[in-house]
Structure formats: C-alpha cells, structure tokens
Scaffold this motif. Sequence first.
Motif, PDB file in Angstrom:
ATOM      1  N   GLU A  28      77.672  10.434 -32.656  1.00  0.00           N
ATOM      2  CA  GLU A  28      77.981  11.678 -33.799  1.00  0.00           C
ATOM      3  C   GLU A  28      77.684  12.888 -33.106  1.00  0.00           C
ATOM      4  N   ARG A  70      82.311   4.334 -36.630  1.00  0.00           N
ATOM      5  CA  ARG A  70      83.660   5.072 -37.078  1.00  0.00           C
ATOM      6  C   ARG A  70      84.724   4.686 -36.009  1.00  0.00           C
ATOM      7  N   PRO A  82      84.306   5.846 -41.773  1.00  0.00           N
ATOM      8  CA  PRO A  82      82.937   5.475 -41.527  1.00  0.00           C
ATOM      9  C   PRO A  82      82.705   3.865 -42.387  1.00  0.00           C
TER      10      PRO A  82
END
Length: 182
Positions: A28, A70, A82
């Motif tokens: 992320e 993801r 997600p």
Amino acid sequence: MRQFMAEVWWSSLTAAGHGGLDMLDPTERARLESLERPADRGRFLVGAVLLRVAVASHAGIAPTDVSIDRTCNECGAPHGAPRVMNPGMAAPWVSVSHSGVLVVVALSTMGPVGVDVQRIADLKDPAAAAGWVRREALFKARSGGPAAGGSVCELQAPLAGYAAAAALPANDERDVVVLNWP
Ligand SMILES: [Zn+2]
C-alpha cells in the motif's frame, strides 16, 4: 467474526491528517508513493485506512493485522479490487470507492458487496448521477462473486453534491448500518 448483513463506513480527505500512514503495509505504501496528485494520494490513503479500520472492528484485531490483497485480475498489479485475506478468518466481502473529498467502504459477511460514490459535478451528465452510481455499485458486487439476492440501494452521502449507491446482500435497508470515521 460475528455475522452481519451490511455496513457502510464514510470518511473524508480531512481524515488523511489523522495519521494512518503507519497502518499501511509495504504494498500500500508503494502504491501511495506511485500516485502523483496529492488528492489521489489522500483518497487512496483514507480508503486503505478506512478499509482496515472497518474490518478490524469486526475481527477484533488491530488495523495493521488486517491482510488486504489488491491483485488485479487482468494484469497482476496491486491495483485491483481489495479482498480480505486473513488466514483462519471468515473474511467479509468488501468494496471501496472515493470521489472528490469523500471515501466510502461497504462490507458484509453475507455476500458480495459493491459501493460507489461520485461527485456529481465531475460527471458529464449530472442528471444521470443516480443511475451511474447504481450501475457502478452493481458491477463491483458482481465482480466479487455470484450475488446471493440482495438489492441496490441509494446511499445518503454525508456532503451535498455527491451521489452514492451500494449493492448489498441485504434485502431490507434497515439491515444496513451506516457509520462515520473518525
Ligand atoms: Zn491491472
């Protein structure tokens, strides 16, 4: 994780100032770094944090212990829808959407969910906003797996000038719990 029909969590870009960066995993953080526009970075950050907070509140674990994948079905890059991947957990179905300054997450343990929010001024045809978000929400829910009944419902966005809808396994809007974070 207790069973629940559907929850919708709202947040906004102002939450980006509440920290949260330390909740993100390395994938992320790399995605965040790859985004050039500050508004895109803010929306991704708040969406990722809100998703972790929402799942963690049901699983009884810390937001940093929520495992999110993801992987894109098309190309394998980490920019797809997600999925919650915690081993040993009956993971909820989830969906995330953001537009303008708003971020929304929907989740359910009962079946696939899809959520969409849209700043109406960004659409070519503002009059079509309600239909647009319904179609987007339904599309997202269907890509999550075969729908188990349910319905598409209009959501009341917490700010004026936005349209929002959710496709949920709930047949009754009273089964949908709406929360705001922080
Ligand atoms: Zn892709």
